[in-house]
Design a protein around this motif. Structure first.
Motif, short mmCIF file in Angstrom:
data_model
loop_
_atom_site.label_atom_id
_atom_site.label_comp_id
_atom_site.label_asym_id
_atom_site.label_seq_id
_atom_site.Cartn_x
_atom_site.Cartn_y
_atom_site.Cartn_z
N LEU A 112 20.11 17.16 -36.95
CA LEU A 112 18.68 17.11 -36.61
C LEU A 112 17.99 18.46 -36.79
N GLU A 113 16.60 18.58 -37.41
CA GLU A 113 16.23 19.68 -37.86
C GLU A 113 15.03 19.90 -36.82
N SER A 114 14.57 21.05 -36.64
CA SER A 114 13.22 21.29 -36.03
C SER A 114 12.08 20.20 -36.46
N PHE A 115 11.22 20.15 -35.40
CA PHE A 115 10.47 19.15 -35.61
C PHE A 115 8.98 19.46 -35.02
N GLU A 116 7.73 18.87 -35.38
CA GLU A 116 6.62 19.01 -34.80
C GLU A 116 6.07 17.99 -33.92
#
Length: 228
Positions: free
Chosen positions: A145-149
């Motif tokens: 998973l990647e950083s997200f907004e």
């Protein structure tokens, strides 16, 4: 078949019934028989609960001393505990024993500029980032998973170093708030307690936030990871 206990209730602003119903099909598809309770007093059974997983969505509210101590004993015996947002990080405010177990307590969710507020929950819906920590990238809950907004409530939590933090969020310091520098708080964390595991995901104020693909993945993976 493994056993999951869903404990839901408390403040209706977090839609405990609709929110938990979102995840029950996932639990059933993952091989769990799901039991639902509307009171934390079921925890008084402690390790005799005879379940593998507790999913809690119970914002604020009260739990007796016997219930809280039973929950602590259940987790120490190996029963997994997880939840999201205020359903786990803002439960049973009067119990320091519960806070000690979970390891993080909601303190506030900063709001918009005073000229932009309307007196409803949207006053606290701010754009922010959930940053997955590089050093946690191999953990099963956040792997891949990647950083997200998000644009929703951004939880400021008080916590301690027994938590293993997987993701953080940083609160800015706009001039209409009294703090003077940006503050980084855990947004996703795990905690070991005796033979048991705990996982907390702080996004999840509303059903639409829980339907965000990454938030939903975090919650679902947390259920599987903590389970006995």
């Amino acid at each position: 078949m493994r056993q999951a206990l869903v404990v839901r209730g408390g403040w209706e602003g977090h839609s405990p019934t609709q929110a938990t119903e979102l995840f029950i099909p996932f639990l059933e598809a993952s091989g769990y028989a799901v039991r639902i309770e509307d009171s934390p007093e079921v925890y008084a059974k402690g390790e005799d609960l005879d379940v593998d997983l507790i999913v809690q969505c119970y914002t604020m509210g009260k739990a007796s001393h016997e219930a809280v101590m039973g929950l602590r004993a259940a987790v120490a015996a190996g029963i997994g505990l997880t939840g999201w947002h205020g359903g786990i990080a803002d439960s049973f405010r009067e119990s320091s024993d519960y806070l000690h177990l979970v390891g993080g307590q909601f303190a506030t969710h900063p709001g918009k500029h005073p000229d932009e507020v309307h007196g409803d929950q949207s006053d606290y819906y701010l754009p922010h980032t959930i940053d997955v920590l590089p050093e946690a990238a191999d953990h099963p809950i956040v792997a891949g998973l990647e950083s997200f907004e998000l644009t929703t409530e951004q939880y400021w939590v008080l916590t301690d170093s027994l938590c293993d933090v997987l993701a953080t969020t940083t609160h800015p310091a706009p001039d209409w708030h009294p703090w003077h520098r940006a503050v980084t708080c855990p947004a996703v964390w795990t905690r070991h307690w005796g033979a048991g595991r705990i996982a907390v995901v702080t996004p999840g104020h509303s059903v639409d936030v829980l339907q965000h693909p990454t938030v939903r993945t975090l919650v679902e993976r947390s259920m599987l990871w903590v389970s006995r």
